[in-house]
Design a protein around this motif. Structure first.
Motif, mmCIF file in Angstrom:
data_model
loop_
_atom_site.group_PDB
_atom_site.id
_atom_site.type_symbol
_atom_site.label_atom_id
_atom_site.label_comp_id
_atom_site.label_asym_id
_atom_site.label_seq_id
_atom_site.Cartn_x
_atom_site.Cartn_y
_atom_site.Cartn_z
ATOM 1 N N ALA A 187 0.916 -1.216 0.043
ATOM 2 C CA ALA A 187 0.019 0.180 0.010
ATOM 3 C C ALA A 187 0.861 1.182 0.052
ATOM 4 O O ALA A 187 0.479 2.155 -0.652
ATOM 5 C CB ALA A 187 -1.166 -0.018 1.239
ATOM 6 N N ARG A 188 1.947 1.349 0.524
ATOM 7 C CA ARG A 188 2.944 2.577 0.839
ATOM 8 C C ARG A 188 3.406 2.561 -0.770
ATOM 9 O O ARG A 188 3.546 3.844 -1.219
ATOM 10 C CB ARG A 188 3.841 1.844 1.697
ATOM 11 C CG ARG A 188 3.550 2.387 3.172
ATOM 12 C CD ARG A 188 4.823 2.024 4.039
ATOM 13 N NE ARG A 188 5.728 3.182 3.851
ATOM 14 C CZ ARG A 188 6.954 2.925 4.321
ATOM 15 N NH1 ARG A 188 7.419 1.839 5.132
ATOM 16 N NH2 ARG A 188 7.898 3.814 4.157
ATOM 17 N N VAL A 189 3.884 1.428 -1.216
ATOM 18 C CA VAL A 189 4.360 1.835 -2.513
ATOM 19 C C VAL A 189 3.439 1.966 -3.577
ATOM 20 O O VAL A 189 3.822 2.962 -4.554
ATOM 21 C CB VAL A 189 5.165 0.281 -3.034
ATOM 22 C CG1 VAL A 189 5.714 0.642 -4.370
ATOM 23 C CG2 VAL A 189 6.401 -0.114 -2.153
ATOM 24 N N GLU A 190 2.059 1.800 -3.440
ATOM 25 C CA GLU A 190 1.132 2.078 -4.298
ATOM 26 C C GLU A 190 0.807 3.605 -3.989
ATOM 27 O O GLU A 190 0.099 4.156 -4.781
ATOM 28 C CB GLU A 190 -0.144 1.200 -4.009
ATOM 29 C CG GLU A 190 0.023 -0.161 -4.620
ATOM 30 C CD GLU A 190 0.199 -0.190 -6.099
ATOM 31 O OE1 GLU A 190 -0.564 0.596 -6.749
ATOM 32 O OE2 GLU A 190 1.333 -0.910 -6.766
ATOM 33 N N GLY A 191 1.277 4.354 -3.096
ATOM 34 C CA GLY A 191 1.019 5.564 -2.945
ATOM 35 C C GLY A 191 0.100 6.033 -1.627
ATOM 36 O O GLY A 191 -0.260 7.102 -1.545
ATOM 37 N N ALA A 192 -0.186 5.134 -1.080
ATOM 38 C CA ALA A 192 -1.426 5.422 -0.044
ATOM 39 C C ALA A 192 -0.725 6.061 1.144
ATOM 40 O O ALA A 192 0.582 5.954 1.548
ATOM 41 C CB ALA A 192 -1.943 4.205 0.602
#
Lengths: 290, 364
Positions: A187-192
């Motif tokens: 989720a962090r890598v996805e930009g969340a």
């Protein structure tokens, strides 16, 4: 004896033991409900034998009507349910965000802060009750009447001190620790953002711990006695447990006590039954015991 | 798409230095594979590029931007995890669209991009399913779909095929290769599987103990390994290592001899070697001939084990010294266990290495 017979016998013994334990837990509840329909004289007469658990004799709703006449039961139940519902809701929000920050976010002093929070678990409430009372009696509040000093005789004095607690934060932190870390990283890598991760990834996966924390908090809040006794003198804010006092004046009417207790047990049972499945799943999956 | 530069990159956990100064240039659109044994730091390096691990030292540039201190979301990377890391409470559609959802994309944009990703990965029929209703391969497809839908500058793959069975792994490997051709994006792929490394990579980076051992095209590394580690790590079965003595030096040729091996002159490009020193002779099993006299180098021994695989035969030959040598023949041959065999090799395909303390125990 054959192996099958042995197996069958073991099963019977196991079930007998389990039924016995279940009955032991049910007896007080059955006694309470059955007794609430009996007149005092019969209730005391039956209490020494098995009839105490059986709906026999002169049964009526008289105890209930008299209990309603003696105390504003509906108001007490409303007060308790209101205070409990608000506290549970805010507690779930606050403690889950705290647990989230302790588990997933890196910040200086994180471990020390968690240790201090855990350390508060060993301090009994009675030890801090008096200082808390002094504090609550002097704190400011902005309400309908503008700025006032002192929180006594209000709903918020029963709610705010119990929103955050070490046990609930610990429950959430422990549960979050067992969630797959790669989900959070993905989720962090996805930009969340952290808030999006909390809301869209972590919370939807936290049903079991939410149920556990909700039930534990609900019980703790609904059973509050000492604190409301100290901070609430007005009848209008009194919760159910303090309301029990109305039945222990002169001439204790046990039937009415039982009727009152039966009535105030209903919200607890309803809440537990509503969350039962998730609660049991939580105990089974996390090993957290309620 | 972007060029990635790692300059003196370091990672430490207290006193434990995991990445000890790594320099790598990855060109725009290149497929770069980090390969190495467990604990070599390849996944840590990938996570540092993703922004999931802090960088202790050095510079990391993606495009023209130094990204050392940027959070993952600002690096323009997408990552596919070993465990897929797809969200179990969301449908495939929601999973694939996750990055777009959190960035506030419109519904129409999400639908169009998810549909395109689904078409590329041939998973249109899966979009309304939940992850629990998918097979391992399908889950991996979803994870890749989630990565491609945002059109990132760099794709990072962390051992994406490790959880799949052998057949599916081959299919997915080919699909990832095709995907790279189709998208033309810069991709970094971490694996411990040398077949994945050899087949997918434009460039392989071999890592050991947090240090780069060699960087190059797959065939470069296979044919010209720079040290014993790379030589032993790439190729299956592994390269045979035989301890030899340097007996003479003639220009760039080094004459070596050893037990069960006749004198043979091999290239000394990994020198300097000196007469009388011990060296390690490396021979790939595929370049060993059995019972033919064409090769100039010769080894003798008895067949200890024979494995017939149909298209090829692998034999283990025990030399007089008691040490084994593996040979792979590209045809089906029957060998009797215990029979004498002569192995021969072309010295041009032999590699001579300086002895390495950490490898002498593995060398024969």
């Amino acid at each position: 004896m054959t192996t099958n017979d042995n197996h069958g016998l073991r099963l019977i013994v196991r079930y007998l033991v389990l039924i016995l334990i279940a009955l032991m837990f049910c007896f007080p509840l059955v006694f309470m409900i059955i007794s609430s329909f009996k007149p005092d004289q019969q209730l005391l007469l039956d209490s020494g034998n098995i009839r105490a658990f059986l709906p026999v004799g002169d049964l009526s709703f008289d105890n209930y009507s008299e209990a309603f006449a003696r105390a504003p039961i509906a108001l007490f139940i409303f007060n308790s349910v209101f205070v409990t519902a608000i506290t549970v809701t805010l507690s779930l929000l606050l403690c889950s965000t705290a647990g989230f920050a302790f588990t997933f976010m890196e910040w200086r002093g994180r471990k020390l802060a968690l240790s201090i929070i855990l350390a508060t678990l060993i301090v009994p409430f009675q030890a801090i009750a008096i200082p808390l009372l002094l504090l609550a009696s002097k704190l400011p509040w902005i309400g309908m009447d503008g700025l006032t000093w002192g929180w006594l005789n209000s709903y918020h004095v029963q709610i705010i001190p119990f929103i955050a607690d070490g046990l609930t934060i610990y429950l959430f932190a422990q549960y979050f620790k067992d969630l797959p870390g790669e989900l959070i990283e993905a989720a962090r890598v996805e930009g969340a953002s952290w808030w999006q991760i909390y809301r869209k990834v972590v919370m939807p996966l936290s049903g079991p711990v939410l149920a556990t924390a909700a039930i534990l908090k609900f019980l703790a809040m609904y059973n509050q006695y000492l604190w409301p006794l100290m901070v609430v003198q007005e009848e209008g804010y009194r919760p159910v447990m303090v309301g029990l006092q109305y039945f222990f004046q002169l001439n204790i009417a046990w039937g009415e006590v039982m009727a009152y207790l039966s009535l105030i047990t209903v919200p607890v049972l309803a809440f537990y039954l509503y969350l039962q499945k998730a609660f049991i799943a939580s105990i089974a999956s996390t090993g957290v015991k309620g | 798409m972007a060029r990635i530069t790692l300059k003196g990159l370091k990672k430490s956990y207290g006193n434990a230095h995991v990445i000890k100064g790594v320099d790598i240039d990855i060109e725009d659109g290149e497929f770069c594979v980090f390969v190495g044994p467990s604990g070599c730091g390849k996944s840590t390096l990938l996570r540092m590029i993703a922004g999931l691990e802090d960088i202790s030292g050095g510079d990391l540039n993606i495009g023209d931007l130094r990204v050392n201190d940027l959070p993952p979301k600002d690096r323009g990377v997408a990552m596919v995890f070993q465990s897929y890391a797809i969200f179990p409470h969301m449908t495939v559609r929601e999973n694939v669209a996750f990055g777009l959802t959190v960035s506030g994309a419109s519904k129409q944009e999400k639908e169009a991009k998810v549909a395109e990703a689904a078409r590329i990965l041939q998973m249109e029929h899966l979009l309304d399913r939940r992850p629990s209703q998918l097979s391992g391969g399908q889950r991996q497809r979803v994870a890749i779909g989630r990565a491609i839908v945002r059109k990132p500058r760099v794709f990072l793959f962390d051992e994406p095929l490790s959880n799949l069975d052998a057949a599916l792994r081959m299919d997915m490997r080919m699909e990832i290769g095709k995907l790279h051709q189709q998208l033309g994006a810069t991709m970094i792929y971490v694996t411990h599987d040398q077949v994945e490394a050899m087949t997918l990579a434009d460039k392989i980076v071999v890592l050991k103990d947090g240090l780069v051992q060699q960087i190059g095209a797959p065939m470069d590394l296979y044919h010209n390994p720079s040290n014993l580690f790379v030589a032993g790590f790439l190729g299956a079965p592994s390269m045979n290592f035989i301890t030899v003595q340097v007996t003479a030096i003639d220009g760039d040729k080094v004459l070596v001899s050893g037990p069960g091996l006749n004198d043979v002159a091999v290239s000394g490009k990994r020198g300097p070697f000196t007469v009388g020193q011990t060296a390690i002779l490396g021979l790939r099993p595929q370049y060993l001939g059995v019972n033919d006299d064409t090769g100039l180098g010769k080894l003798h021994g008895k067949v200890a084990l024979s494995e017939r695989l149909g298209a090829e035969t692998v034999i283990e030959v025990t030399q007089a010294s008691g040490l084994p040598v593996i040979a792979t023949l590209s045809r089906d041959v029957v060998f009797d266990v215990g029979s004498d065999v002569n192995l021969s090799f072309d010295p041009d395909h032999a590699h001579l290495f300086q002895p390495d303390e950490s490898f002498t125990k593995n060398a024969h």
